[in-house]
Structures are given as structure tokens and as C-alpha cells.
Design an enzyme around this catalytic site. Structure first.
Site, mmCIF file in Angstrom:
data_model
loop_
_atom_site.group_PDB
_atom_site.id
_atom_site.type_symbol
_atom_site.label_atom_id
_atom_site.label_comp_id
_atom_site.label_asym_id
_atom_site.label_seq_id
_atom_site.Cartn_x
_atom_site.Cartn_y
_atom_site.Cartn_z
ATOM 1 N N ASP A 191 -3.995 -2.541 -6.801
ATOM 2 C CA ASP A 191 -4.241 -3.933 -6.434
ATOM 3 C C ASP A 191 -4.893 -4.657 -7.606
ATOM 4 O OD1 ASP A 191 -3.243 -3.378 -3.925
ATOM 5 O OD2 ASP A 191 -5.211 -2.978 -3.060
ATOM 6 N N ASP B 38 -15.886 -4.681 1.154
ATOM 7 C CA ASP B 38 -16.453 -3.901 2.254
ATOM 8 C C ASP B 38 -17.396 -2.801 1.810
ATOM 9 O OD1 ASP B 38 -14.406 -2.409 1.121
ATOM 10 O OD2 ASP B 38 -13.221 -2.245 2.960
ATOM 11 N N ASP C 280 -1.620 3.021 -4.469
ATOM 12 C CA ASP C 280 -1.142 1.727 -4.933
ATOM 13 C C ASP C 280 -2.178 1.130 -5.870
ATOM 14 O OD1 ASP C 280 -3.167 0.818 -3.127
ATOM 15 O OD2 ASP C 280 -1.686 0.820 -1.514
#
Length: 443
Positions: free
Chosen positions: A62, A136, A60
Site C-alpha cells: 500500500d 490503528d 500486498d
């Protein structure tokens, strides 16, 4: 929150990286261009950038932007805002595709976390630099700027991508206390990409594995399910076992693995049956098949069930006593739990040649026959048992496997390409005129 020095961005020009707009989904490009023309900064971010740099097809795309959620809603009529702890916008398209869009954020304030560091609110807006620092892992903090065709790196992520390293941004102890689900994500990325977890990050995971119990069960389940489905589950479970996460995610399975290692389980003399099962499922995924989640959950439960006599006369009670508590602890939805049970019940019918045939549909016409036959095939390959029973159903297997071919549309290349970046809006966007509805008096 820990104070972090703010590095200068490293700008990697188009001539020094492999990302081309031809490789980016046209709807993701449309979102980027529309935000840019509305006067906002917008970058491709995260796994899409990482995978393009690695020559992989992203799952995907983002987008991150300077636009606030309310501004995003004004730009896109097909927008839905979701989330509380972390406010996101989902841009929906007619083919079912969703482009996830977030606003640049900064590190949460002290009041946004609990005493043990777990972040409960995370909607403080920031700059691209601050947004990169709050993510992260370094490999997920790279931006692609469609206006200059460059990659922007604030945290050394490009080097870690090239070296194949999973590393947290900042102190790993702090980052895992803020969000323990990041430990599962680290394992997912390491297994799927074939990367190594950096030593300090690994040590922090080993020390803080118990913190996973503090995370919201739906988030843990979603990351765990993605791990099952990505085609590297066997390697991921091996890493989770070594770092100590399995003990807190599913104690029954961890206890089974310890017994199997000691040679205490008759049907699993080398202690590797569970990992062989998922290696078989991973092989099917790599062949382009997508196994449904309830089937993978059933595969997770099978070693525990077999060790407790599931393939014997009292198999139904074994399911209630062994598998059901596991599914309840994992937070599996009732519908998926029921489907898992139906698949396992039908699996028992496939291997039980002594049982009288019941009136009704033949087994091949039952709803979950394809899933049950795949389970039997994977179980026989991993355990060596039920070879004769599988041979009986072998002619059906090729037809069954076609049911699981991945029908997900491939990323479509854009139909049209501009010679240069989109132009920004030269003036403030005009307010949309609202037509006044006619009143009864005006009819």
C-alpha cells in the site's frame, strides 16, 4: 476526538533496517516513483513495511501520498477512486494486481462521528505525521521513503515490531469505539504474526466486544473472511473466543463451544473439535494450498451440523435449520452460500455407503467433489469419524489437493534499478493536449 501530542519522527537509515528495493514489488515502486517525479511525497506504508521488517513476503503493498484523489487520477490513467467514508485510489495493472493508494489524513472532526464514537466520515487530509497518528496499530504505521531508503516511525512501531506486540495508537477504548472492526484486525495480526496483544489493548477489546455489532456487516465479513484464509484461523478463533468477540459475531458457535467445554456434546468430548478442524485447514494453507472461501465456511458450520444429526437421514433439513441461519447472520453472499450447501450435500454422499447410486455423473466428476473430499479429510482427522469412508476415497485425495495449489504470482523483483532515488519534477507538469475531434463539416 482525543487530543494527541505530536511526536518527532524517528528516521531509521538504510544501514539500520533490512528493507531493500529488491524486495519491493516493481509495480509498487513504479507508483512511488511516478508520484515522486510528479512532485508529490509518497511512502510505502502499513503491512508491507511491517512484513519486510520481519523478513516475510508481503501480501500486498500500500502507498500513501500527499496527492489528493483528483491529483492521483491525473497522474495515473489506470486509477479508480473508491470509497465514501474513506476515499482511496486503486491503481490497476494488466496482470490483475492492484496497488492501493491513499492520501495523508488527519484525525476526523467531532462532527464526523456518532455519539458513541463510531466514525462515519474520514476524509480530512493531513500530513505524514498526522496520518501515522490516526492509523490503528503501531506496527502498521511505519513509512518507507523510497527517496532516502529510510524507515520513518512516529509512534514507536519499530520497537513493537521487534518485541512482537500489538498496540493501538492512543487510547484503545477510543480507537475501538471509532472503528470496532479494529478488534478483529488485532486478532488477525496477533494470530498470523505470532504477536502478543498488549494488556491495555486486550482489556479494551474485552470491554468493548459488543461494539462489533455496530459495524457495517460487509466490513465485518471481509475481515472475518481474511482471518479464515490466512493460515492461522485456529489460533485467531481461540483468541476471539477468549476476548469475547465470538459471542457477538456468531452466538450459535459460541453456545456450542460452551456446551462442548462442559462435555455435553457427544462427538466433541474435549471441546476442541472446532479448533482442530481449522488447525487442519491452516496446515494445508501453510503447505501452499489456498482453500476457497465456501469450503472454509462449510468447515465453520460442520460441528454445529454434526451435533444436530447432519450425517444421519434428515441431513438436508438440518442444513436448513442450522447452517442457513448462520450464513444469513454472517452476511454470506447468495452465491457462496449456495456453493457451501452444494459442498456439504456432496460430503454427505461421500460418507453414505447405503444410499443407492443415482443416475448421472459419478461422484468424482461432480463439480464440488474436490472440496467435499477435503472436507471429509479434515473432518476425519479432527473427529476420528468416517475413517472407512475416507479410505474408500483416499486414492483421489492427492489429485484433488493439486486443485488448491496457490497460483498467486510471487512478488516480482524490479527489472531495473536506479543508482539513486528518482528525481523530482523540475517544473510543473504540462497539461496534456486534447485532440479536437473532426466535425461532419470538416470531413
Amino acid at each position: 476526538m482525543q487530543h494527541m501530542s505530536i511526536p518527532q519522527a524517528q528516521i531509521i537509515p538504510r544501514s539500520q533496517h533490512p528493507i531493500s528495493r529488491r524486495l519491493i514489488d516493481e509495480d509498487a515502486l513504479r507508483v512511488l516513483y511516478q508520484l515522486y517525479r510528479a512532485g508529490h511525497t509518497a511512502y510505502l506504508v502499513g503491512g508491507g513495511v511491517r512484513d519486510l521488517l520481519l523478513g516475510r513476503v508481503p501480501k500486498d503493498f500500500d502507498v500513501v501520498t500527499s496527492a489528493r484523489p483528483a491529483q492521483v487520477r491525473r497522474v495515473f490513467r489506470n486509477c479508480r477512486l473508491i470509497g465514501r467514508r474513506f476515499r482511496l485510489a486503486h491503481i490497476h495493472f494488466l496482470d490483475g494486481k492492484i496497488i492501493e493508494l491513499s492520501t495523508f489524513r488527519a484525525q476526523p472532526e467531532m462532527g464526523d462521528s456518532e455519539a458513541d464514537g463510531l466514525v462515519t466520515r474520514d476524509n480530512k487530509f493531513g500530513t505524514p505525521r498526522l496520518d501515522a497518528l490516526r492509523r490503528d496499530f503501531t506496527i502498521n504505521s511505519l513509512f518507507y521513503d523510497v527517496s532516502t531508503f529510510s524507515v520513518i516511525d512516529y509512534v514507536g512501531g519499530l520497537e513493537d515490531v521487534h518485541r512482537g506486540v500489538i498496540r493501538t495508537i492512543g487510547d484503545p477504548h477510543l480507537r475501538f469505539q471509532e472503528d470496532p472492526v479494529r478488534m478483529i484486525r488485532a486478532i488477525r495480526f496477533a494470530a498470523r504474526l505470532g504477536f502478543k496483544v498488549e494488556s491495555e489493548t486486550w482489556d479494551a477489546m474485552s470491554e468493548l466486544a459488543y461494539c462489533i455489532e455496530k459495524s457495517p456487516p460487509p466490513r465485518v465479513l471481509e475481515e472475518w473472511a481474511r482471518l479464515l484464509e490466512e493460515g492461522a484461523a485456529a489460533q485467531a478463533f481461540d483468541l476471539m473466543d477468549k476476548v469475547g468477540l465470538l459471542e457477538f459475531l456468531e452466538p450459535s458457535l459460541e453456545a456450542y463451544l460452551r456446551q462442548a467445554e462442559q462435555g455435553d456434546i457427544e462427538g466433541d468430548p474435549d471441546g476442541r473439535l472446532f479448533f482442530r478442524l481449522f488447525a487442519g485447514a491452516d496446515g494445508l494453507r501453510q503447505q501452499g494450498l489456498r482453500l476457497p472461501r465456501p469450503l472454509l465456511i462449510a468447515l465453520w458450520c460442520l460441528p454445529l451440523l454434526a451435533d444436530n444429526g447432519f450425517f444421519e437421514e434428515e441431513g438436508d433439513s438440518v442444513y436448513r435449520d442450522v447452517a442457513f441461519p448462520v450464513l444469513l447472520r454472517l452476511g454470506i453472499a447468495r452465491k457462496e452460500s449456495d456453493q457451501t450447501q452444494d459442498m456439504l450435500v456432496l460430503l454427505r454422499r461421500l460418507v453414505d455407503r447405503k444410499k443407492r447410486r443415482k443416475a448421472g455423473k459419478p461422484l468424482v466428476e461432480r463439480e464440488f467433489f474436490p472440496e467435499a473430499l477435503v472436507l471429509l479429510s479434515l473432518w476425519q482427522e479432527a473427529s476420528g469419524e468416517h475413517e472407512a469412508e475416507l479410505a474408500r476415497w483416499q486414492p483421489e485425495l492427492p489429485k484433488v489437493l493439486t486443485r488448491f495449489e496457490d497460483s498467486k504470482k510471487k512478488i516480482r523483483p524490479p527489472e531495473r534499478r536506479r543508482e539513486g532515488p528518482p528525481e523530482r519534477a523540475s517544473r510543473a507538469p504540462q497539461r496534456r493536449r486534447v485532440r479536437r475531434r473532426a466535425t461532419p463539416q470538416e470531413d
